[in-house]
Design an enzyme around this catalytic site. Structure first.
Site, PDB file in Angstrom:
ATOM      1  N   SER A  68     -14.491  -0.101   6.742  1.00 42.49           N
ATOM      2  CA  SER A  68     -14.840   0.167   8.132  1.00 42.49           C
ATOM      3  C   SER A  68     -16.337   0.430   8.286  1.00 42.49           C
ATOM      4  CB  SER A  68     -13.994   1.328   8.652  1.00 42.49           C
ATOM      5  OG  SER A  68     -14.084   1.422  10.044  1.00 42.49           O
ATOM      6  N   ASP A 114     -12.124  -4.438   6.160  1.00 38.84           N
ATOM      7  CA  ASP A 114     -11.943  -4.216   7.600  1.00 38.84           C
ATOM      8  C   ASP A 114     -13.209  -3.640   8.222  1.00 38.84           C
ATOM      9  OD1 ASP A 114      -9.965  -4.970   9.340  1.00 38.84           O
ATOM     10  OD2 ASP A 114      -8.999  -3.011   9.423  1.00 38.84           O
ATOM     11  N   HIS A 151      -5.662  -0.814  10.417  1.00 38.50           N
ATOM     12  CA  HIS A 151      -6.952  -0.354   9.893  1.00 38.50           C
ATOM     13  C   HIS A 151      -6.768   0.684   8.781  1.00 38.50           C
ATOM     14  CE1 HIS A 151     -11.246  -0.240  10.049  1.00 38.50           C
ATOM     15  NE2 HIS A 151     -11.329   1.027  10.438  1.00 38.50           N
TER      16      HIS A 151
END
Length: 434
Positions: free
Chosen positions: A278, A301, A356
């Site tokens: 992330s 991600d 996620h």
């Protein structure tokens, strides 16, 4: 980035009301497991040939110093123990602040859910490897901290890597800390407690908690500043490992039993990669741009928002995007596509049925019902999802670090050749937007 959303805050408010009754113990137990404790809940063990050790390292006690958890191949002894997943209650407080819920109540919830959880590594176990180890610097997501990706980091270490999971001090972690020197009045005041975590009695622990956006504040300047600091912290961690590898004496501010001299000449510093989830995925890209010693990067991600557009053409190393099915959107994918280059390998796959939070350890520590309710689990089995991600990452690392391993058996995964993978993205992209 750990995205729980307003729904989770609503859920926690309801649990808070239940907490005022005698139903708390049974309710929380049910929520934690989804059904019962018989559900398979726990961080999966690493699958590689090496047992895994871990230890914490802080060089320079100040906020400018380096702080990371090190995962490494080890020699397991009868005295080695697995550490707790969350290091101390302050991290629970940080998670509560990040999720915008009451600290006192959330500590009870988090302790019930995660207080007994152990990571799949042995604390301060002696280092042991049959050859020099390639190095990975790992960057956590927004609202996370150094211990929350132990399934990924332990798997890499079990396959012969040394992994430094950095705890960022840019106010993007739920919580982190450093030490400051005691004032003269504190030295004289016998009521000021000694800091047991530090090897120096004259130091006091100072906590840094997550900083939310202020009212009316623009997000990009803050996140852009943070991603630059995060990349610098990754580079600093690599510099500290380089010192340790060279045999330069180092002082760990923290009190650990690990013998750092055993890491002398243990690392293959020609084979270094950056990896992150992330916000940590964006950190990987920033770090590759700043430091060519990183030979390649794996972005899990990735949240591309914090990055300047100007850095995309400056990244010269191979890069692998491993995305979840439910998190990505067209604008984010477009920014990933700006890194496409015919001369440099840039790969992207999407794991079907993932969310996620399929990458941090949270996904393994709740039952199906609450896991899906809080978007910590997707439709795919979380162990299968992380196994696909780890194997694809290992294959990519072997290809671009020039490793002589058997990870190339998973080369097809890099191109999305598996029933649970999508080559590229599942996000609909209109030609006019690319």
């Amino acid at each position: 980035m750990i995205c729980y959303g307003g729904f989770v805050q609503l859920l926690n408010r309801r649990i808070y009301k239940w907490a005022k009754t005698d139903q708390i113990s049974g309710t929380v137990g049910y929520l934690a497991m989804g059904q019962t404790r018989s559900n398979h809940v726990g961080i999966p063990p690493a699958k590689g040939p090496y047992p895994v050790g871990c230890t914490d390292f802080m060089m320079d006690h100040t906020v400018q110093g380096s702080f990371f958890r090190l995962y490494y191949p080890c020699h397991q002894t009868d005295k080695t123990e697995r550490p707790g997943w969350v290091p101390s209650r302050e991290y629970f407080n940080g998670l509560a602040d990040f999720m915008k819920i009451n600290r006192t109540f959330s500590e009870r919830i988090f302790n019930h859910l995660f207080g007994d959880c152990k990571i799949p590594a042995y604390l301060d176990a002696p280092f042991h490897a049959n050859e020099k180890c390639p190095v990975v610097i790992f960057s956590h997501g927004l609202g996370a901290f150094r211990t929350l990706y132990s399934a990924i980091c332990s798997e890499l270490a079990s396959q012969g890597f040394i992994v430094a999971a950095v705890e960022h001090r840019d106010e993007s972690s739920s919580a982190t800390y450093y030490f400051r020197e005691k004032t003269e009045s504190e030295k004289a005041d016998k009521k000021v407690p000694k800091t047991t975590d530090s090897s120096q009695d004259n130091l006091v622990k100072e906590w840094i908690y997550y900083r939310p956006l202020r009212h009316g504040e623009s997000e990009f300047p803050l996140r852009n500043k943070q991603v630059k600091q995060r990349a610098d912290e990754c580079i600093l961690a690599l510099e500290k490992l380089t010192q340790i590898n060279s045999g330069t004496p180092v002082q760990n501010v923290l009190q650990t039993q690990f013998d750092w001299t055993t890491l002398e000449n243990s690392m293959d510093l020609c084979r270094i990669a950056a990896m992150g989830h992330s916000f940590g995925g964006a950190t990987v890209i920033e770090a590759l741009c700043k430091e060519v010693t990183f030979k390649c990067g794996v972005a899990l991600d990735a949240w591309m928002f914090p990055l300047d557009n100007s850095i995309f053409p400056q990244v010269k190393q191979p890069l692998f995007f491993i995305n979840s099915e439910k998190f990505q959107w067209a604008g984010n994918i477009i920014r990933m596509k700006k890194l496409d280059c015919a001369a440099i390998q840039r790969k992207m796959i999407t794991i079907r049925g993932t969310v996620h939070q399929s990458f941090p350890d949270f996904t393994f520590l709740t039952g199906n019902w609450i896991g899906k309710l809080m978007k910590l689990k997707g439709e795919i089995d979380p162990e299968l999802a992380i196994d696909l991600s780890n194997k694809a990452s290992l294959a990519f690392l072997q290809r671009h670090l020039g490793l002589e391993k058997n990870f190339d058996q998973w080369d097809p995964l890099i191109d999305g050749h598996d029933e649970n993978l999508i080559e590229g993205t599942n996000v609909t992209m209109f030609q006019s937007s690319i």
